[in-house]
Scaffold this motif. Structure first.
Motif, PDB file in Angstrom:
ATOM      1  N   MET A 216     -34.903 -47.512  37.559  1.00  0.00           N
ATOM      2  CA  MET A 216     -33.950 -48.271  36.750  1.00  0.00           C
ATOM      3  C   MET A 216     -34.123 -47.957  35.271  1.00  0.00           C
ATOM      4  N   SER A 217     -35.363 -47.741  34.847  1.00  0.00           N
ATOM      5  CA  SER A 217     -35.636 -47.398  33.452  1.00  0.00           C
ATOM      6  C   SER A 217     -35.015 -46.052  33.104  1.00  0.00           C
ATOM      7  N   TYR A 218     -35.224 -45.061  33.958  1.00  0.00           N
ATOM      8  CA  TYR A 218     -34.669 -43.737  33.673  1.00  0.00           C
ATOM      9  C   TYR A 218     -33.162 -43.686  33.882  1.00  0.00           C
ATOM     10  N   MET A 219     -32.657 -44.549  34.727  1.00  0.00           N
ATOM     11  CA  MET A 219     -31.211 -44.657  34.875  1.00  0.00           C
ATOM     12  C   MET A 219     -30.594 -45.122  33.549  1.00  0.00           C
ATOM     13  N   LEU A 220     -31.224 -46.095  32.904  1.00  0.00           N
ATOM     14  CA  LEU A 220     -30.760 -46.573  31.606  1.00  0.00           C
ATOM     15  C   LEU A 220     -30.886 -45.487  30.547  1.00  0.00           C
ATOM     16  N   PHE A 248     -26.848 -40.909  39.977  1.00  0.00           N
ATOM     17  CA  PHE A 248     -27.853 -40.531  40.977  1.00  0.00           C
ATOM     18  C   PHE A 248     -29.000 -41.539  40.996  1.00  0.00           C
ATOM     19  N   GLY A 249     -29.482 -41.925  39.805  1.00  0.00           N
ATOM     20  CA  GLY A 249     -30.564 -42.894  39.721  1.00  0.00           C
ATOM     21  C   GLY A 249     -30.172 -44.236  40.322  1.00  0.00           C
ATOM     22  N   ALA A 250     -28.914 -44.643  40.116  1.00  0.00           N
ATOM     23  CA  ALA A 250     -28.441 -45.899  40.691  1.00  0.00           C
ATOM     24  C   ALA A 250     -28.435 -45.831  42.213  1.00  0.00           C
TER      25      ALA A 250
END
Length: 367
Positions: A216-220, A248-250
Motif C-alpha cells: 500500500m505504501s509503494y502503491m501510494l 498493479f500494487g492495488a
C-alpha cells in the motif's frame, strides 16, 4: 484493458481513465477472485499438500503427520492468478511498467512453484528432494533481475528514469547509474525482497499482513511519482507511466486481503514459496520502478528483521562454533520460544510494519 473505454469522452465510461478508480477496481476484483475461488483451490491443493515444516521443533512428529494433508501449501497460485487477471483488466497494457511488473511477479512465482513442487515430490516418495538449491535459486533470481533492469533501460517509457537513484532525506539528490551498476543493484533489491518475504512466511497471516502494508505504501508512492504536480512538490523524480504500477500494487493488496481471509489463524492454506517469492519480487520491482529502493528497508522493516535475524544467526553460529544470538531464527520464532502466542507475534509485527511504512513515507517530505 478497461482503460480503453475511457476514450468515449462523452459517456460515463470516461471514469476509467482515472488511476484512483482503476486502482480501486483492481483491488476489488483481485479480492473477490481470491475469496470466491479459495474454497475450490483449497480442496484441489489438499491432494498435493505438504506437512507444514515451519512447525518442526514446536510440535511432535505425530502432530506434524496429523496436520499433513489438512493445510495445503502453494496457495500463492491463487494470489498470482488474481493479481494477473485484475491487472490485465484494469491497467494499461501498452506501457512497459505494467508488463514488467507482471513479468517479474510471474517469473518469481514460477521459481517458487518449482521449489514447492520439488518439496512435494520429496514428501510423496523417495525420488523427491529438498527443493531448489540456494545457489540455483540465486542464479535464477539474478537472471530475472538482470532481464528486468535491461528492459527498464531499453523501453521508451522507462529508459529516462531507469538510471536514477534517489537518496532519502536529501532534496533532489539524484545519481545516474550505468546499466551494469543498476543490474547489480537490482539483483540485490529483488533477491533481498523476495527472500525477506519468503522467510517471513512462517506464521499464519504474518507475511500476508506485512505485505499489504508495504505494498500500500509503494502503491501510494507510484501514484505520486506518476503525477507531475505531486512529484514536483515532493522533489521526487517524475516517472512516465509510473501510475500504472499503482494499479498493479492495488491488485496485489486486494489479492493479499482476500488471501488473509483464509490465511489468518488457523490458516486454511499457506502461500508457499510460490506466493512469497512472487509477492517479494512484486514489491522489489515496484521499488525499482518508482526509484525509491533506498527506503525499501524502512517500509519493509518487518522483512528486514526476519531476513536479518536469520543471516545474523547463521553467521554467528558458524563463527562461534554453535552459539546463538536468538533462541531460534527467524526472529518470530525467537519470540515464540519466549512464550508469545502466535496471534501476539503476528499482530505486533503488523504494528511494527505500519510504523515502518509511516516512517518510510515520511522520508518523501523530509528532504
Amino acid at each position: 484493458m478497461l482503460y480503453w473505454l475511457s476514450q468515449y469522452d462523452d459517456s460515463p465510461l470516461r471514469i476509467f481513465k482515472y488511476l484512483t478508480f482503476r486502482s480501486a477496481g483492481a483491488a476489488a476484483i483481485a479480492f473477490l477472485i481470491v475469496v470466491i475461488f479459495a474454497p475450490a483451490m483449497i480442496r484441489f491443493l489438499k491432494e498435493f499438500a505438504v506437512a507444514p515444516q515451519r512447525l518442526a521443533g514446536f510440535v511432535s512428529e505425530e502432530e506434524l503427520c496429523a496436520i499433513k494433508g489438512k493445510t495445503p501449501a502453494m496457495g500463492g497460485i491463487l494470489i498470482i492468478i488474481a493479481v494477473f487477471v485484475s491487472t490485465i483488466l484494469w491497467a494499461r497494457l501498452d506501457l512497459m511498467v505494467t508488463r514488467l511488473c507482471l513479468m517479474v511477479m510471474l517469473s518469481f512465482g514460477l521459481l517458487g512453484f518449482w521449489d514447492d513442487f520439488r518439496k512435494i515430490r520429496r514428501m510423496k516418495g523417495p525420488l523427491g528432494n529438498d527443493g531448489v538449491s540456494g545457489k540455483l535459486r540465486l542464479f535464477a533470481e539474478m537472471i530475472i533481475a538482470i532481464a528486468a533492469i535491461f528492459i527498464l533501460y531499453r523501453a521508451p517509457d522507462t529508459r529516462d528514469s531507469a538510471p536514477l537513484l534517489t537518496i532519502p532525506f536529501m532534496k533532489e539528490a539524484l545519481l545516474y547509474m550505468p546499466m551494469w551498476i543498476a543490474m547489480i543493484y537490482g539483483v540485490f533489491v529483488l533477491w533481498g525482497t523476495g527472500n525477506g518475504v519468503n522467510i517471513s512466511d512462517g506464521m499464519d497471516g504474518l507475511a500476508t499482513g506485512a505485505m499489504i502494508i508495504a505494498m500500500m505504501s509503494y502503491m501510494l508512492i507510484a501514484y505520486l511519482c506518476g503525477n507531475v504536480a505531486y512529484s514536483e512538490y515532493l522533489s521526487t523524480p517524475y516517472i512516465k507511466g509510473c501510475g500504472e504500477a499503482a494499479v498493479f500494487g492495488a491488485a496485489v493488496v486486494g489479492a493479499c486481503m482476500g488471501f488473509l481471509w483464509y490465511n489468518s489463524k488457523p490458516a486454511a492454506m499457506f502461500m508457499g514459496d510460490t506466493g512469497s517469492l512472487a509477492l517479494g519480487g512484486s514489491l522489489g520491482i515496484m521499488a525499482i520502478i518508482v526509484k525509491q529502493e533506498m527506503i525499501l528497508p524502512i517500509i519493509g522493516g518487518v522483512f528486514v528483521m526476519e531476513a536479518g535475524s536469520s543471516l545474523l544467526q547463521t553467521l554467528y553460529y558458524k563463527a562461534t562454533g554453535g552459539k546463538r544470538i536468538f533462541l531460534m531464527a527467524p526472529i518470530h520464532h525467537h519470540f515464540q520460544k519466549k512464550g508469545w502466542s502466535e496471534t501476539q507475534i503476528v499482530t505486533r509485527f503488523w504494528i511494527i510494519g505500519a510504523v515502518c511504512a509511516a516512517v518510510g513515507l515520511a522520508t518523501l517530505k523530509i528532504r
